[in-house]
Design a protein around this motif. Structure first.
Motif, PDB file in Angstrom:
ATOM      1  N   PRO A  77       1.003  -1.144   0.064  1.00 42.78           N
ATOM      2  CA  PRO A  77       0.156  -0.064  -0.016  1.00 42.78           C
ATOM      3  C   PRO A  77       0.973   1.354   0.032  1.00 42.78           C
ATOM      4  O   PRO A  77       0.493   2.151  -0.629  1.00 42.78           O
ATOM      5  CB  PRO A  77      -0.917  -0.183   1.406  1.00 42.78           C
ATOM      6  CG  PRO A  77      -0.183  -1.009   2.003  1.00 42.78           C
ATOM      7  CD  PRO A  77       0.581  -2.025   1.225  1.00 42.78           C
ATOM      8  N   GLU A  78       1.954   1.195   0.685  1.00 44.47           N
ATOM      9  CA  GLU A  78       2.897   2.529   0.587  1.00 44.47           C
ATOM     10  C   GLU A  78       3.471   2.652  -0.852  1.00 44.47           C
ATOM     11  O   GLU A  78       3.341   3.937  -1.037  1.00 44.47           O
ATOM     12  CB  GLU A  78       3.957   2.279   1.555  1.00 44.47           C
ATOM     13  CG  GLU A  78       3.641   2.332   3.232  1.00 44.47           C
ATOM     14  CD  GLU A  78       2.984   3.625   3.474  1.00 44.47           C
ATOM     15  OE1 GLU A  78       3.323   4.577   3.119  1.00 44.47           O
ATOM     16  OE2 GLU A  78       1.779   3.461   4.070  1.00 44.47           O
ATOM     17  N   MET A  80       2.104   1.850  -3.506  1.00 46.22           N
ATOM     18  CA  MET A  80       0.970   2.410  -4.162  1.00 46.22           C
ATOM     19  C   MET A  80       0.632   3.650  -4.098  1.00 46.22           C
ATOM     20  O   MET A  80       0.274   4.351  -4.868  1.00 46.22           O
ATOM     21  CB  MET A  80      -0.195   1.469  -4.197  1.00 46.22           C
ATOM     22  CG  MET A  80       0.067   0.013  -4.666  1.00 46.22           C
ATOM     23  SD  MET A  80       0.476  -0.120  -6.409  1.00 46.22           S
ATOM     24  CE  MET A  80      -1.118   0.271  -6.917  1.00 46.22           C
ATOM     25  N   LYS A  81       1.010   4.548  -3.238  1.00 45.87           N
ATOM     26  CA  LYS A  81       0.768   5.714  -2.932  1.00 45.87           C
ATOM     27  C   LYS A  81       1.901   6.717  -3.553  1.00 45.87           C
ATOM     28  O   LYS A  81       1.828   7.875  -3.505  1.00 45.87           O
ATOM     29  CB  LYS A  81       0.772   6.021  -1.357  1.00 45.87           C
ATOM     30  CG  LYS A  81      -0.465   5.524  -0.691  1.00 45.87           C
ATOM     31  CD  LYS A  81      -0.205   5.813   0.738  1.00 45.87           C
ATOM     32  CE  LYS A  81      -1.477   4.798   1.545  1.00 45.87           C
ATOM     33  NZ  LYS A  81      -1.460   5.172   2.982  1.00 45.87           N
ATOM     34  N   SER A  82       2.951   6.036  -3.915  1.00 46.96           N
ATOM     35  CA  SER A  82       4.206   6.808  -4.611  1.00 46.96           C
ATOM     36  C   SER A  82       3.923   7.201  -5.687  1.00 46.96           C
ATOM     37  O   SER A  82       3.126   6.958  -6.666  1.00 46.96           O
ATOM     38  CB  SER A  82       5.409   5.946  -4.443  1.00 46.96           C
ATOM     39  OG  SER A  82       6.498   6.362  -5.248  1.00 46.96           O
ATOM     40  N   GLU A  83       4.538   8.675  -6.182  1.00 45.99           N
ATOM     41  CA  GLU A  83       4.519   9.185  -7.474  1.00 45.99           C
ATOM     42  C   GLU A  83       4.910   8.324  -8.382  1.00 45.99           C
ATOM     43  O   GLU A  83       4.795   8.455  -9.485  1.00 45.99           O
ATOM     44  CB  GLU A  83       5.325  10.509  -7.436  1.00 45.99           C
ATOM     45  CG  GLU A  83       4.492  11.719  -6.839  1.00 45.99           C
ATOM     46  CD  GLU A  83       5.139  12.809  -6.889  1.00 45.99           C
ATOM     47  OE1 GLU A  83       4.585  13.972  -6.837  1.00 45.99           O
ATOM     48  OE2 GLU A  83       6.652  13.005  -6.725  1.00 45.99           O
ATOM     49  N   SER A  87      -1.283   4.821 -12.200  1.00 46.55           N
ATOM     50  CA  SER A  87      -2.443   4.029 -12.411  1.00 46.55           C
ATOM     51  C   SER A  87      -3.094   4.213 -13.906  1.00 46.55           C
ATOM     52  O   SER A  87      -3.031   5.103 -14.377  1.00 46.55           O
ATOM     53  CB  SER A  87      -3.435   4.475 -11.334  1.00 46.55           C
ATOM     54  OG  SER A  87      -3.806   5.792 -11.452  1.00 46.55           O
ATOM     55  N   GLN A 206       2.836  14.175 -14.872  1.00 47.80           N
ATOM     56  CA  GLN A 206       1.681  13.714 -13.972  1.00 47.80           C
ATOM     57  C   GLN A 206       0.429  13.234 -14.817  1.00 47.80           C
ATOM     58  O   GLN A 206      -0.365  12.374 -14.623  1.00 47.80           O
ATOM     59  CB  GLN A 206       1.244  14.615 -12.881  1.00 47.80           C
ATOM     60  CG  GLN A 206       2.359  15.089 -11.906  1.00 47.80           C
ATOM     61  CD  GLN A 206       2.124  15.751 -10.735  1.00 47.80           C
ATOM     62  OE1 GLN A 206       1.111  16.635 -10.903  1.00 47.80           O
ATOM     63  NE2 GLN A 206       2.698  15.605  -9.637  1.00 47.80           N
TER      64      GLN A 206
END
Length: 319
Positions: A77-78, A80-83, A87, A206
């Motif tokens: 989960p950590e 997956m939060k990264s820049e 997705s 982004q």
């Protein structure tokens, strides 16, 4: 600060004609120091088409540890939060993970495989470093495509890569077949630089990594180049390898099949071609997209517990 001379202007307000390539394709010509495993037929094919395809370069079994590690990353989960994790715009699943050689020791060792480094050094005529590494994922029944583009156009405009002196190595972690969105290439398109219309927005990366709009050639130019060179799509089992030149135009469709498509990309850049200020962007992109700090020459790693006893299949050329 004086801006460096721009040999390949892009991100313009109005369409401009294609620019003939101003750099060699095989940089080791007449440089005996950079002899390597590729013979003259292979070098000429790469010069003509802009890519080389090796079916079964590694065994399918040897790819399984890498694919399992990717699945473990998807469950973190950590991370997956990264820049560094991009997705999919449609499904929300993983589309890309950048900086793979820094996230995984297995992948880091793979970038320094002596067979890979031997070919890449020979093509670029110098020592090399990793400009960017990533994995592109398309899960079954999902996974959006990638629009037609030249990687060099993006790296030049947004990262400040001055010359066409980089090679991408794409390693198939899963089978690539005609149904799961394999890479498509326009052979010979690397011989011209295609200026693109549209200024680079702030933090363009982004959004562009999910769906690229800036830095995309016009349909008219794409049609002209495809009429001239055709379109090829190298396909094969997990463990196959594609080497392609930084400026060759490529794309891929979405995955409509039940079979996943996961490809690992290592971008090798010459140590003599390190990044400058962006040529057509307001600011530098993050380090995981364009390396500026860790640019030491790669050292060969020739001890692979994961690949022991597997061997490498004979080279099989596509086309």
């Amino acid at each position: 600060m004086t801006k460096p001379l721009d040999l390949y202007p892009s991100r313009l307000r109005e369409a401009q004609p294609m620019v003939p390539r101003r750099d060699p394709v095989v940089h080791s010509r007449n440089q005996h120091r950079w002899n390597g495993p590729l013979d003259e037929v292979s070098l000429s094919r790469y010069e003509r088409d802009g890519f080389l395809w090796f079916e079964g370069f590694f065994s399918e079994e040897s790819m399984q540890p890498f694919f399992r590690e990717l699945k473990d990353m998807a469950a973190d989960p950590e991370l997956m939060k990264s820049e560094q994790v991009i997705s999919d715009p449609a499904s929300g699943a993983i589309r890309s993970v950048f900086g793979m050689h820094e996230l995984s020791e297995k992948f880091s060792r793979m970038t320094r495989d002596p067979r890979l480094l031997g070919m890449v050094r020979q093509l670029l005529g110098s020592e090399v470093y990793i400009h960017q590494s990533r994995i592109n994922d398309k899960f079954g029944f999902q996974g959006s495509g990638f629009d037609w583009h030249s990687d060099f156009e993006t790296w030049h405009a947004e990262d400040g890569m001055p010359r066409m002196r980089a090679v991408s190595a794409s390693l198939m972690l899963t089978d690539n077949n005609e149904f799961n969105g394999p890479l498509m290439i326009i052979p010979g398109s690397h011989q011209h630089f295609v200026p693109c219309v549209g200024e680079t927005a702030d933090d363009n990366w982004q959004s562009s990594l999910k769906s690229q709009e800036t830095g995309v050639p016009s349909q008219e130019v794409l049609a002209k180049l495809a009429e001239r060179g055709g379109i090829q799509s190298p396909k094969g089992p997990a463990g196959s390898l594609l080497l392609f030149e930084s400026n060759v135009l490529h794309a891929s469709n979405g995955n409509m099949s039940p079979w996943p498509r996961s490809n690992l990309f290592f971008v090798y850049n010459s140590v003599e071609n390190q990044l400058k200020e962006p040529y057509a962007a307001p600011a530098k992109r993050p380090e995981f997209l364009g390396a500026r700090k860790n640019t030491d020459p790669l050292e060969i790693y020739d001890d692979y517990p994961e690949l022991s006893g597997q061997g490498v299949a004979p080279f099989q050329w596509y086309g």
